[in-house]
Design an enzyme around this catalytic site. Sequence first.
Site, PDB file in Angstrom:
ATOM      1  N   HIS A  16      50.408  33.541  20.345  1.00 18.40           N
ATOM      2  CA  HIS A  16      51.835  33.547  20.043  1.00 18.40           C
ATOM      3  C   HIS A  16      52.511  32.238  20.451  1.00 18.40           C
ATOM      4  CE1 HIS A  16      52.815  37.993  19.154  1.00 18.40           C
ATOM      5  NE2 HIS A  16      51.557  37.726  18.831  1.00 18.40           N
TER       6      HIS A  16
ATOM      7  N   HIS B  82      41.774  40.685  16.276  1.00 17.28           N
ATOM      8  CA  HIS B  82      41.808  42.139  16.418  1.00 17.28           C
ATOM      9  C   HIS B  82      40.459  42.729  16.806  1.00 17.28           C
ATOM     10  CE1 HIS B  82      45.727  42.577  13.873  1.00 17.28           C
ATOM     11  NE2 HIS B  82      45.879  41.848  14.976  1.00 17.28           N
TER      12      HIS B  82
END
EC number: 1.11.1.21
Length: 764
Positions: free
Chosen positions: A110, A289
């Site tokens: 992020h 993920h």
Amino acid sequence: MNIADSSKLNTETFEMQGKCPFGGDRIGGAVGSPPTLSDWYPNRLKVELLHQNGPQANPLGEDFDYKAAFETLDLDAVKQDIKVFLTTSVAWWPSDYGNYGPQMIRMAWHAAGTYRIADGRGGAGEALQRFAPINSWWDNGNTDKSRRLIWPIKQKYGSALSWGDLMVLTGNCALEIMGFPTYGYAGGRQDAWEADNATYWGPEIWDPNDVSSFDSMVTRDKRWRGQNGDADYDLENPLAASHQALIYVNPEGPYANGDPMGSARDIRTTFTRMAMNDEETVALIAGGHAFGKSHGMVSADQVGPPPEIAPMEAMGLGWHNPKGTGFAQYTMTNGIEGSWTPNPTQWDNAYLENLFKFEWVQTKSPAGASQWTPADPDAPKTPDAHLPGQMHGLMMMTSDIALKVDPDYRKVCEKFLNDFDAFTLAFSKAWYKLTHRDMGPKERYLGPEVKLENDLLWQDPIPPRDHDLIDDGDVAALKRDILATGLSVSDLAFTAFSAASTYRDSDKRGGANGGRLALAPQKDWSINRRTVPVVTALQQVADAFNERQVGKRVSLADLIVLGGCAAVERALADGGHPATVPFTPGRVDTRQDLTDIEMFTWLKPVVDGFRNYVADNYAPITSGRVSPEELFLDKAYLLSLTAPEWVALVGGLRALGANHDGSKHGIFTDRVGVLSNDFFVSLTSVDLEWRKTDPKGMTFELVDRASGAAKFTATRCDLVFGSNAQLRSVAEVYAGSDGEARFAKDFVKVWDKVMMLDRYDVRS
């Protein structure tokens, strides 16, 4: 006031409760009058943005050498400290599965994922995740905890390890302890010391206290252009995130609608804007993920405010969760609950295997968010992150299902399913690109893990110099050869500036080094049309010189800059201010096959006030939403100019006649090619007045007050230096009776600065 200030002060507790502390319920103003210039005059050009994050904010001082400090580190020892920490757990914020690795991957991702190719802003480079607005975005929920957890490591190594470098290094270490082979790591990110007030993150007005429904917030989103479903439906430039307060896309689908195909559209748009192709996009999503879980045990409307407006005793931590312990099994981030794989702390291909092996049914998380679960009750389970012995069903997000239903993404997924080694390499290189894309040329990379021998196309490679540099005698001879071609001072200066001014300090791309002005796409830009015959003539000068030499060569890149220096010297002499313009040789010409045309196309300006250029089809201007002078300011910012440097540079370029099309706009002199202060004298004259020549006020003419005769013409990018108070104050200095000599000296200095902006091979 900015969105982080939109709070109300409770006079009993001194807590911020969603509205401005001045003026009751009125956001942005004291009683009866707003307190800021932006509130009073919203259209005022914010020239002060050029001076943000100045030396006064830096506690390390201007003499601090971060490169030297970083190179004192034992990087292996630093990594060992990080890896020991990652497999521990602290009581105030326990690690999922006894491993902070997945949480730290998210933090690093992020931080880096704010990068956008359109203007090079964002990325992990300055660790802006520490400051508003990024630190309080909905999508960055609980990254504040991640940074606080690694504070002891930052504290141990102090100023030798920046926050930007530490966050990315921690992400790399997290991948490595879970069995993933990273492609490499480079240090060299120097931290900012204040919030970024210059970056445009979107047109929406967002109330950070309104966490009751993210869906209601995004329905006010204004960044998409056209009608949904139409061919021209697209995201506003330069934005990259699909909605306000996101890094990429809403994991529940556009506007949380649960639509996988709509999610695929948003994913492709946003990842392309972040310089990723389809294969890199799938590698990043599927690779990321493979680890960890998503958190959604508590409804968003019960979670407290983000860090920037949290209570003082929270000490910079936000999103307080009042349910249970507020952490561990009660953790709340994006509202989606569960893990993608049975082993969330081990690198494997289970994410893609499960995505394609099972049919997925849409359901709701405990927090009410849209997510997906396997239709097969016998599908593998995943362990609870905190409660021993408890197992849960797997989870997918709408943005995961998108990879399965989109035909092109599906092809990439199937390739990775059938070749785990190819997937591993693709994710390794995509992660390296994600976390290093904003760092610029490899001369800025620091540390023993830098892969100097491997050039990647996104690094804008330039071949190593394989010849001796030209010396002072060669420079003098080449200047004579250049001027002997008959090329004008104006054309030479324009061409040199056109090459150098592609540089942008946001991601350290562009500039004259590499000689890309002679390559596609730059040679074909309409703004550069005037450079084509000049480059051809300069190439002939270079060829003739190089044929006479043994072991010594001059590159076209060097000669373009040298031509500009020769032109400025001639203009200085003709203006009565003779001086030598600095020139540093060493630029190297790159090749077309080493130039990513698509990525360099993003450097094409839509407004370049330095060359008085505005693209005909630039929608924000034609719609009246963004003025040319605002984008001119942005261009000056990307060139890292101060306000005085901006004024001096423009005044000199106008004196040199450096408009892209040879027009007379802003050329307030009858001595074109002579470095005079005529631009400033006319701009500040009280005997002249300006009149609009078109209804929108894009062009003007200068009229003599006494005779009414038109004398000069101009654009908004000329008149702003007389209309804006801060810029005019500098222009008046140069227009004074003693101003021309000062102007000449200052122009030479800023000219050399622009020519050297990309020379990281010779500067720190």
